[in-house]
Design an enzyme around this catalytic site. Structure first.
Site, PDB file in Angstrom:
ATOM      1  N   CYS A   1      51.674  22.838  40.040  1.00  0.00           N
ATOM      2  CA  CYS A   1      50.407  23.441  40.467  1.00  0.00           C
ATOM      3  C   CYS A   1      49.962  22.651  41.682  1.00  0.00           C
ATOM      4  CB  CYS A   1      49.363  23.390  39.362  1.00  0.00           C
ATOM      5  SG  CYS A   1      47.810  24.187  39.852  1.00  0.00           S
TER       6      CYS A   1
ATOM      7  N   CYS B   1      45.811  22.159  42.018  1.00  0.00           N
ATOM      8  CA  CYS B   1      45.081  21.359  41.022  1.00  0.00           C
ATOM      9  C   CYS B   1      46.047  20.962  39.921  1.00  0.00           C
ATOM     10  CB  CYS B   1      43.870  22.124  40.484  1.00  0.00           C
ATOM     11  SG  CYS B   1      44.244  23.806  39.961  1.00  0.00           S
ATOM     12  N   SER B   2      45.811  21.413  38.706  1.00  0.00           N
ATOM     13  CA  SER B   2      46.745  21.091  37.630  1.00  0.00           C
ATOM     14  C   SER B   2      46.716  22.176  36.561  1.00  0.00           C
ATOM     15  CB  SER B   2      46.418  19.730  37.010  1.00  0.00           C
ATOM     16  OG  SER B   2      45.083  19.710  36.530  1.00  0.00           O
ATOM     17  N   CYS B   3      46.747  23.435  36.991  1.00  0.00           N
ATOM     18  CA  CYS B   3      46.770  24.549  36.049  1.00  0.00           C
ATOM     19  C   CYS B   3      47.996  24.408  35.146  1.00  0.00           C
ATOM     20  CB  CYS B   3      46.824  25.879  36.795  1.00  0.00           C
ATOM     21  SG  CYS B   3      45.313  26.226  37.736  1.00  0.00           S
TER      22      CYS B   3
END
Length: 212
Positions: A112, A115-117
């Site tokens: 991702c 961000c950090s999906c």
């Protein structure tokens, strides 16, 4: 850029020594609880649920079923969200999931970049390295090098596909089924599926590595 993804050391700490990240998390939790924004009991339940009860166990069951049930695999290909929800797994960051399959010719890897999906409902809490800037940038620029950092050496002719998660779409990698498991039951197959193999930064375990 040189970066070592020593993911084994992010998750395990000896004694009571806490990493910088863990210290920050605990400090933030203390502030939120002190100000009354968060019920500490609710926070504990949330963390325990995604760390221990979900973990990668839900995703492992999905992969095991895909390996052993051709009809379910086809459903995953067409509508992974519905196929996964049919096993009772849906919710936080798992609203829309796309399944991508590893084959002898193609290796899939998920990142991702913004961000950090991450598909919490099937993989639990995201590992620390998944959120790191070096992983997020290098996974796109040098995926083969990143995999090498994880101890994964792919043949030069094997294609690598990098999937970038977004706010709308999460990805679940279906790793290749290990040889010698043709007669294994789903519950035993699930033991072979690791979290990293469902992100694409690892392989499923070999049959000799687990007890049936």
């Amino acid at each position: 850029m040189s970066h070592s993804h020593d993911h084994h050391h992010h998750d395990h700490h000896e004694g009571t020594v806490l990493s910088e990240v863990e210290l920050r998390v605990r400090a933030l939790e203390s502030v939120l609880v002190e100000k009354g924004y968060v019920d500490p009991a609710a926070l504990d339940i949330l963390i325990e649920t995604y760390e221990t009860k979900v973990g990668p166990h839900n995703g492992a069951r999905v992969v095991a079923k895909a390996w052993s049930d051709p009809a379910y695999l086809e459903w995953l290909r067409k509508d992974a969200t519905a196929a996964i929800a049919s096993l009772g797994y849906s919710g936080r960051q798992g609203e829309h999931i796309v399944a991508v399959e590893n084959t002898p010719l193609v290796h899939n890897m998920v990142v991702c970049t913004l961000c950090s999906c991450y598909p919490w409902s099937v993989l639990g809490l995201p590992p620390v390295w998944y959120k790191s800037a070096p992983y997020r940038s290098r996974a796109v620029l040098d995926p083969r090098g990143v995999l090498r950092d994880f101890g994964i050496e792919l043949a030069p002719e094997k294609q690598i596909r990098v999937w970038d998660s977004t706010a709308e779409i999460r990805y679940l990698v279906i790793p290749e089924r290990p040889a010698g498991t043709e007669d294994w039951a789903e519950a035993d197959l699930a033991k072979l599926v690791t979290r990293d193999s469902m992100i694409g930064t690892g392989f499923a375990k070999a049959p000799a590595e687990v007890s049936r």
